[in-house]
Design a protein around this motif. Structure first.
Motif, PDB file in Angstrom:
ATOM      1  N   LYS A 132     -17.084   1.073  -0.090  1.00 20.31           N
ATOM      2  CA  LYS A 132     -17.596   0.104  -1.125  1.00 20.31           C
ATOM      3  C   LYS A 132     -16.937  -0.234  -2.156  1.00 20.31           C
ATOM      4  O   LYS A 132     -16.672  -1.113  -2.610  1.00 20.31           O
ATOM      5  N   SER A 133     -15.977   1.111  -2.685  1.00 21.50           N
ATOM      6  CA  SER A 133     -15.399   0.790  -3.895  1.00 21.50           C
ATOM      7  C   SER A 133     -14.071  -0.255  -3.602  1.00 21.50           C
ATOM      8  O   SER A 133     -13.571  -0.691  -4.544  1.00 21.50           O
ATOM      9  N   ARG A 178     -14.315  -2.813  -2.151  1.00 20.53           N
ATOM     10  CA  ARG A 178     -14.770  -4.440  -2.578  1.00 20.53           C
ATOM     11  C   ARG A 178     -14.326  -5.144  -3.810  1.00 20.53           C
ATOM     12  O   ARG A 178     -14.029  -6.184  -3.876  1.00 20.53           O
ATOM     13  N   THR A 179     -13.845  -4.070  -4.907  1.00 25.31           N
ATOM     14  CA  THR A 179     -13.514  -4.568  -6.101  1.00 25.31           C
ATOM     15  C   THR A 179     -12.038  -5.118  -6.010  1.00 25.31           C
ATOM     16  O   THR A 179     -11.455  -5.671  -6.991  1.00 25.31           O
ATOM     17  N   TYR A 180     -11.281  -4.869  -4.752  1.00 25.36           N
ATOM     18  CA  TYR A 180      -9.840  -5.304  -4.686  1.00 25.36           C
ATOM     19  C   TYR A 180      -9.837  -6.580  -3.891  1.00 25.36           C
ATOM     20  O   TYR A 180      -8.867  -6.860  -3.225  1.00 25.36           O
ATOM     21  N   SER A 181     -10.905  -7.178  -3.521  1.00 30.58           N
ATOM     22  CA  SER A 181     -11.007  -8.402  -2.939  1.00 30.58           C
ATOM     23  C   SER A 181     -10.540  -9.534  -3.827  1.00 30.58           C
ATOM     24  O   SER A 181     -11.277  -9.566  -4.841  1.00 30.58           O
ATOM     25  N   PHE A 202      -4.689 -11.387 -11.812  1.00 28.97           N
ATOM     26  CA  PHE A 202      -5.866 -10.201 -11.732  1.00 28.97           C
ATOM     27  C   PHE A 202      -5.309  -8.782 -11.918  1.00 28.97           C
ATOM     28  O   PHE A 202      -4.056  -8.556 -11.481  1.00 28.97           O
ATOM     29  N   TYR A 237      -6.207  -4.279 -11.769  1.00 27.44           N
ATOM     30  CA  TYR A 237      -6.891  -3.530 -11.109  1.00 27.44           C
ATOM     31  C   TYR A 237      -6.242  -2.232 -11.666  1.00 27.44           C
ATOM     32  O   TYR A 237      -4.952  -1.926 -11.945  1.00 27.44           O
ATOM     33  N   GLU A 246     -11.685 -14.828   1.222  1.00 30.75           N
ATOM     34  CA  GLU A 246     -11.092 -13.879   0.046  1.00 30.75           C
ATOM     35  C   GLU A 246      -9.928 -13.175   0.718  1.00 30.75           C
ATOM     36  O   GLU A 246      -9.778 -13.155   1.946  1.00 30.75           O
ATOM     37  N   SER A 276      -8.284  -9.415   0.694  1.00 28.82           N
ATOM     38  CA  SER A 276      -8.253  -7.846   0.369  1.00 28.82           C
ATOM     39  C   SER A 276      -6.947  -7.194   0.116  1.00 28.82           C
ATOM     40  O   SER A 276      -6.296  -7.312   0.770  1.00 28.82           O
TER      41      SER A 276
END
Length: 173
Positions: free
Chosen positions: A2-3, A5-8, A21, A23, A111, A113
């Motif tokens: 789940k964590s 998903r922020t890297y999509s 972007f 990160y 998207e 990833s």
């Protein structure tokens, strides 16, 4: 997962041109990969996406440190990493032969990833033989272990020279 998903990066709503972007890569990121060689780290990743009519070009700039185990003294030390990589995605209806340099996107993809790519770049950039910088003179280096290794290495040489079988062979010369 789940964590991750922020890297999509959702690219369908982006205009043509460059987009940035950023990160933060930390221990939570590495915990998502089960058999990761790197377990701890603190890195910053900047991804510059260049969206064009027929392709997307991603430029990665990753810098920071990862904790690695020294192969000599077995203590953890911070390994500095500075990574620049590029990945190309091409829009195509048909599947192009599998290629590491160009990844194909079809019309249903919305998207990208980048978590897997970031993980791969960090893992490949980590040194195969991890050794502390300035061995023995850093606060994280295990001096006791290095002393023991040096004693073992010098003790082996003394034992070899004291072996009477070698002395007998030397007399044959």
């Amino acid at each position: 997962m789940k964590s991750l998903r922020t890297y999509s990066i959702p690219f369908t709503g982006l205009k043509l041109g460059r987009h940035e972007f950023e990160y933060t890569i930390n221990n939570e990121f590495f915990n998502e990969f089960e058999y990761s060689l790197v377990k701890k780290g603190e890195l910053q990743c900047r991804v510059e996406l260049d969206k064009q009519e027929t392709m997307i070009i991603l430029d990665f700039d990753i810098h920071g440190t990862v904790d690695m185990a020294c192969d000599r003294c077995l203590s953890e030390y911070p390994q500095q990493l500075d990574i620049q990589e590029q990945q190309v995605y091409k829009f195509s209806e048909e599947e192009i032969d599998a290629d590491d340099e160009i990844i194909t996107l079809n019309k249903n993809d919305t998207e990208i990833s980048v978590a897997g790519l970031i993980y791969e770049y960090i893992t490949v950039a980590a040194p195969f033989i991890a050794v502390c910088d300035n061995e023995g003179n850093t606060p994280y280096c295990d001096k006791d272990m290095l002393d023991r290794l040096n004693k073992l290495a010098s003790g082996d040489e003394q034992e070899k020279s004291a072996d009477p079988r070698w002395d007998a062979l030397k007399k044959l010369k």
